[in-house]
Design a protein around this motif. Structure first.
Motif, PDB file in Angstrom:
ATOM      1  N   ASP A 232       0.662  -1.410  -0.198  1.00  0.00           N
ATOM      2  CA  ASP A 232      -0.080   0.146  -0.093  1.00  0.00           C
ATOM      3  C   ASP A 232       0.896   1.098   0.191  1.00  0.00           C
ATOM      4  N   VAL A 233       2.290   1.645   0.317  1.00  0.00           N
ATOM      5  CA  VAL A 233       2.853   2.548   0.744  1.00  0.00           C
ATOM      6  C   VAL A 233       2.926   2.736  -0.589  1.00  0.00           C
ATOM      7  N   LYS A 234       3.402   2.068  -1.911  1.00  0.00           N
ATOM      8  CA  LYS A 234       3.404   2.039  -2.919  1.00  0.00           C
ATOM      9  C   LYS A 234       2.487   2.546  -3.687  1.00  0.00           C
ATOM     10  N   MET A 235       1.854   1.924  -3.496  1.00  0.00           N
ATOM     11  CA  MET A 235      -0.099   2.392  -3.739  1.00  0.00           C
ATOM     12  C   MET A 235      -0.481   3.257  -4.162  1.00  0.00           C
ATOM     13  N   ASN A 236      -0.058   4.037  -2.418  1.00  0.00           N
ATOM     14  CA  ASN A 236      -0.726   4.889  -1.962  1.00  0.00           C
ATOM     15  C   ASN A 236       0.146   6.428  -2.254  1.00  0.00           C
ATOM     16  N   SER A 237       0.825   6.365  -2.381  1.00  0.00           N
ATOM     17  CA  SER A 237       2.422   7.044  -3.246  1.00  0.00           C
ATOM     18  C   SER A 237       2.347   7.816  -5.264  1.00  0.00           C
ATOM     19  N   LEU A 238       1.776   6.124  -5.202  1.00  0.00           N
ATOM     20  CA  LEU A 238       1.117   7.122  -7.084  1.00  0.00           C
ATOM     21  C   LEU A 238       0.221   7.798  -6.692  1.00  0.00           C
ATOM     22  N   ILE A 239      -0.599   7.477  -5.741  1.00  0.00           N
ATOM     23  CA  ILE A 239      -1.705   7.986  -5.948  1.00  0.00           C
ATOM     24  C   ILE A 239      -0.956  10.173  -5.510  1.00  0.00           C
ATOM     25  N   HIS A 240      -0.894   9.577  -4.531  1.00  0.00           N
ATOM     26  CA  HIS A 240      -0.606  11.243  -3.531  1.00  0.00           C
ATOM     27  C   HIS A 240       0.836  12.265  -5.075  1.00  0.00           C
ATOM     28  N   GLN A 241       1.392  11.135  -5.859  1.00  0.00           N
ATOM     29  CA  GLN A 241       2.100  11.922  -7.523  1.00  0.00           C
ATOM     30  C   GLN A 241       0.923  12.593  -8.034  1.00  0.00           C
ATOM     31  N   ASN A 242      -0.447  12.324  -8.294  1.00  0.00           N
ATOM     32  CA  ASN A 242      -1.543  12.170  -9.410  1.00  0.00           C
ATOM     33  C   ASN A 242      -2.096  13.498  -8.396  1.00  0.00           C
ATOM     34  N   GLY A 243      -2.015  13.771  -7.170  1.00  0.00           N
ATOM     35  CA  GLY A 243      -2.665  14.797  -5.980  1.00  0.00           C
ATOM     36  C   GLY A 243      -3.187  13.920  -6.277  1.00  0.00           C
TER      37      GLY A 243
END
Length: 369
Positions: A232-243
């Motif tokens: 989830d850390v990796k997945m959530n980081s990608l979401i945050h990169q999307n804003g």
């Protein structure tokens, strides 16, 4: 500024104060034509918002390409029994669902898709192809949301999907006896989801349901970290990169996990249940997390069929007084429909509708900033 229901939700998620506390609620489609629900429908249309968007991105058989077939295989005076079948290149996966004839939103799994280990092993061998994201995906979201709903992109969470679609008495044993198999599935699902998040690229709310199946009494911290945290850390980081923002729905005793889940990248959590359904005093959670995590909650709508109007108003007034300052708070029940999908008789439904109407009116009465 003129606030819309959507703008109120945006403010709350950004730890800003709108004109009043946003109320998260929507009415199930089958109740919109129910005569005794008309006052509620009008109140919700005018004063409430919700999180909505297109169907699950990784829909179908949880991201596996399939042909779907559904048929009623049996019925009695109270229930119908429906067989749902996903036909894939590697074979069929079958689920049997018991549905209440009166309350069509109630369902119970008589058989899960992965009822035996052999079915889970077959699922692990399936191909999880990249998901096609349509060119007008953003337009679809905006058309759905308008001024009332917060744009939301929903995924079936890998662990939550497995926990809900295997018999629990078997699944939690398989975590011990077949961890390599579980990781094989998780790795395929997360690869597919992460690619889809990258392709979506939109700065909206990304919504998951899962973690109530991954805490006490189901899992301890060590197994949570093995099967969820790093993925989830990796997945959530990608979401945050999307804003985007990461929002989770989780019942039960979540309070002791809040800081750990914030470290994992969760930005917003609901419904933050109080005892005995959970372990959270919402004002304490808000004080602990500050601006690290926003909350929706925490009115126990599970008891709206029996609770008094006075008790509803007391709880609404108290939670608004303690949690509204500084934003980061959305008033809601234990679900986004406040128990309107949890009745066994029309008498129960009528009582729940009265309680939900009162809940909304109390939110308006006490919610001004």
């Amino acid at each position: 500024m003129e606030f819309t229901n959507r703008k109120r939700l945006e403010y709350a998620l950004s730890f800003k104060e709108p004109d009043r506390v946003p109320i998260e609620l929507w009415v199930p489609e089958n109740l919109k034509i129910y005569p005794k629900a008309q006052e509620l429908v009008e109140l919700v249309d005018e004063y409430c918002g919700a999180f909505k968007g297109p169907d699950l991105v990784n829909g179908g058989l949880f991201g596996v390409a399939s042909e779907f077939a559904s048929s009623v295989i049996d019925e009695d005076k109270v229930y119908t029994y429906t067989e749902n079948k996903h036909i894939t290149k590697l074979g069929e996966f079958t689920q049997v669902v018991q549905r209440d004839k009166l309350n069509i939103n109630y369902c119970h799994f008589k058989k899960q898709f992965f009822h035996e280990l052999e079915e889970l092993e077959k699922f692990a061998e399936c191909d999880f192809p990249d998901i096609d994201i349509s060119n007008d995906y953003d337009k679809q979201i905006i058309d759905i949301c308008g001024d009332d709903f917060m744009p939301t992109i929903a995924f079936s969470h890998p662990f939550g999907m497995l926990a809900r679609n295997c018999p629990p008495e078997k699944f939690y044993m398989w975590l011990y006896t077949n961890p390599e198999l579980i990781h094989k599935i998780l790795e395929k699902m997360y690869r597919q989801i992460n690619k889809a998040i990258y392709d979506v690229g939109l700065p909206y709310v990304y919504y998951f349901c899962a973690l109530e199946m991954a805490i006490e009494p189901w899992l301890g911290r060590e197994m949570f970290d093995e099967f969820i945290f790093d993925y989830d850390v990796k997945m959530n980081s990608l979401i945050h990169q999307n804003g985007g923002l990461v929002r989770h729905h989780a019942h039960g005793p979540v309070f002791t996990h809040l800081e750990h889940w914030a470290d994992m990248g969760i930005d917003s959590l609901e419904p933050m249940e109080m005892a005995p359904l959970g372990d959270t005093v919402l004002s304490e959670a808000k004080k602990l997390m500050g601006n690290r995590m926003s909350f929706g909650g925490n009115i126990p709508s599970q008891i709206f069929a029996t609770i008094s109007k006075e008790e509803i108003e007391r709880m609404v007034a108290e939670v608004i007084e303690s949690c509204a300052p500084g934003g980061g708070f959305i008033l809601k029940g234990a679900s986004s429909v406040c128990g309107l999908n949890s009745f066994k008789t029309l008498e129960q439904l009528d009582r729940i509708i009265e309680s939900v109407v009162h809940f909304v009116k109390c939110g308006i009465k006490h919610g001004s900033y």
